[in-house]
Enzyme design. Structure first.
Site, PDB file in Angstrom:
ATOM      1  N   HIS A  58      -8.047  -5.521  -0.096  1.00  0.00           N
ATOM      2  CA  HIS A  58      -6.689  -4.467   0.094  1.00  0.00           C
ATOM      3  C   HIS A  58      -5.515  -5.190   0.699  1.00  0.00           C
ATOM      4  O   HIS A  58      -4.308  -4.909   0.278  1.00  0.00           O
ATOM      5  CB  HIS A  58      -7.248  -3.301   0.575  1.00  0.00           C
ATOM      6  CG  HIS A  58      -5.944  -2.372   0.955  1.00  0.00           C
ATOM      7  ND1 HIS A  58      -5.527  -1.690  -0.086  1.00  0.00           N
ATOM      8  CD2 HIS A  58      -5.448  -1.868   2.061  1.00  0.00           C
ATOM      9  CE1 HIS A  58      -4.527  -0.842   0.336  1.00  0.00           C
ATOM     10  NE2 HIS A  58      -4.538  -0.611   1.296  1.00  0.00           N
ATOM     11  N   SER A  92       0.975  -1.213   0.094  1.00  0.00           N
ATOM     12  CA  SER A  92       0.099  -0.041  -0.105  1.00  0.00           C
ATOM     13  C   SER A  92       0.842   1.255   0.052  1.00  0.00           C
ATOM     14  O   SER A  92       1.650   1.607  -0.979  1.00  0.00           O
ATOM     15  CB  SER A  92      -1.038   0.025   1.033  1.00  0.00           C
ATOM     16  OG  SER A  92      -1.960   0.944   1.040  1.00  0.00           O
ATOM     17  N   ASP A 122     -10.272  -4.999  -3.767  1.00  0.00           N
ATOM     18  CA  ASP A 122      -9.597  -3.690  -2.952  1.00  0.00           C
ATOM     19  C   ASP A 122     -10.616  -2.503  -2.664  1.00  0.00           C
ATOM     20  O   ASP A 122     -10.808  -1.755  -3.677  1.00  0.00           O
ATOM     21  CB  ASP A 122      -8.493  -3.612  -3.620  1.00  0.00           C
ATOM     22  CG  ASP A 122      -7.538  -2.626  -2.537  1.00  0.00           C
ATOM     23  OD1 ASP A 122      -8.035  -1.915  -1.748  1.00  0.00           O
ATOM     24  OD2 ASP A 122      -6.236  -2.582  -2.669  1.00  0.00           O
TER      25      ASP A 122
END
Length: 302
Positions: free
Chosen positions: A276, A149, A246
């Protein structure tokens, strides 16, 4: 670019025979206990240390880290926003690197986990410096950066800043420019309200409060580190893993990154049912297989 993993080499397959997938569980404590119980070992059972080492930095917060010595290329895990070095992916990669005898580093950003610093004062730019400190002061030889991320956004910056030391990149739900992009998509009135109040409450299922609080100053500083407006000068191999379910960072962001990165050796790997965090068994399997393939690529090309 490709929408599936690269062909697996014979050498990589041979190394995988020692990796016990049945050992996986998906909370950190259960993960570790099953690995100890079910993985055949000679001699005393390996015990995970509970304490971290600290990278001392003059005039900057000291960073907590754990380092596994071994062969190169080494692997460095860069965690996501509000995450730390003790997550499922970080621990699974460590066990995998240990099984291969490769070096590995996991760490906490300043203001996060066990590191020193005030989270409220942190910015994308400061965390970028944290990543570079780990690379410069702890890593030896070429490195594969694995960013999750926000960590994948920072790994791109690290590859730009340290091209001779960063040998390959693996992005998990790459959040390049994410906070800025999402803010800019707000209606004008909503953006003005955030500017006046100085904070932005973003709904999320990953917080007990049901939202993350982002300072307006954090957003403005993050604008200085956006990458998607032009070519991204990264030339090493890049692998981008993204779940199509996600709900935080759309998988199309990884497509944008692939289009901007100038490297010609880049694969996009989409998982239809992953979210995610990408920390389920098959997600972890894909991640370590991808690391394994890159290790094989980098060692056989030298």
């Amino acid at each position: 670019m490709a929408a599936c993993a690269s062909l697996v080499s014979a050498a990589a397959l041979a190394r995988r025979k020692s990796w016990d997938w049945a050992a996986f569980s998906f909370s950190s404590a259960a993960l570790l206990s099953r690995m100890v119980e079910r993985t055949p070992r000679k001699g005393p059972v390996f015990r995970w240390k509970t304490h971290a080492s600290f990278l001392r930095r003059p005039n900057l917060p000291n960073l907590a880290y754990k380092k596994l010595k071994g062969k190169t290329p080494g692997v460095i895990f860069i965690p996501g926003y509000l995450s730390n070095m003790n997550g499922t992916k970080a621990l699974a990669i460590e066990e995998f690197c240990k099984s291969l005898g490769h070096a590995y580093i996991r760490f906490d950003y300043a203001g996060c986990g066990s590191s020193e610093g005030n989270f409220e004062e942190c910015t994308v730019g400061k965390w970028r410096k944290d990543v570079l400190s780990i690379i410069d002061d702890l890593a030896e030889g070429p490195q594969i950066l694995v960013g999750s991320s926000l960590g994948a956004w920072l790994m791109l910056h690290a590859a730009i800043a340290r091209p001779t030391k960063v040998a390959a990149l693996i992005g998990i739900a790459t959040a390049a420019d994410s906070v800025v992009t999402r803010f800019n998509q707000l209606p004008t009135e909503a953006k003005k309200e955030v500017e006046v109040k100085g904070i932005w409450k973003i709904p999320t299922q990953y917080s007990e409060d049901g939202f993350h609080i982002i300072k307006y100053s954090f957003i403005k500083e993050a604008e200085l580190h956006c990458l998607l407006k032009g070519p991204i000068p990264v030339t090493c191999p890049v692998r981008l893993l993204h779940g199509m379910k996600d709900e935080v960072i759309p998988w199309q962001t990884s497509m944008q990154v692939a289009e901007r990165v100038i490297s010609t050796d880049i694969d996009i790997i989409l998982r239809k049912n992953s979210d995610h965090r990408m920390k389920e068994k098959e997600d972890i399997k894909l991640l370590v297989y991808t690391i394994d393939d890159l290790i094989d690529k980098l060692t056989t090309s030298n």
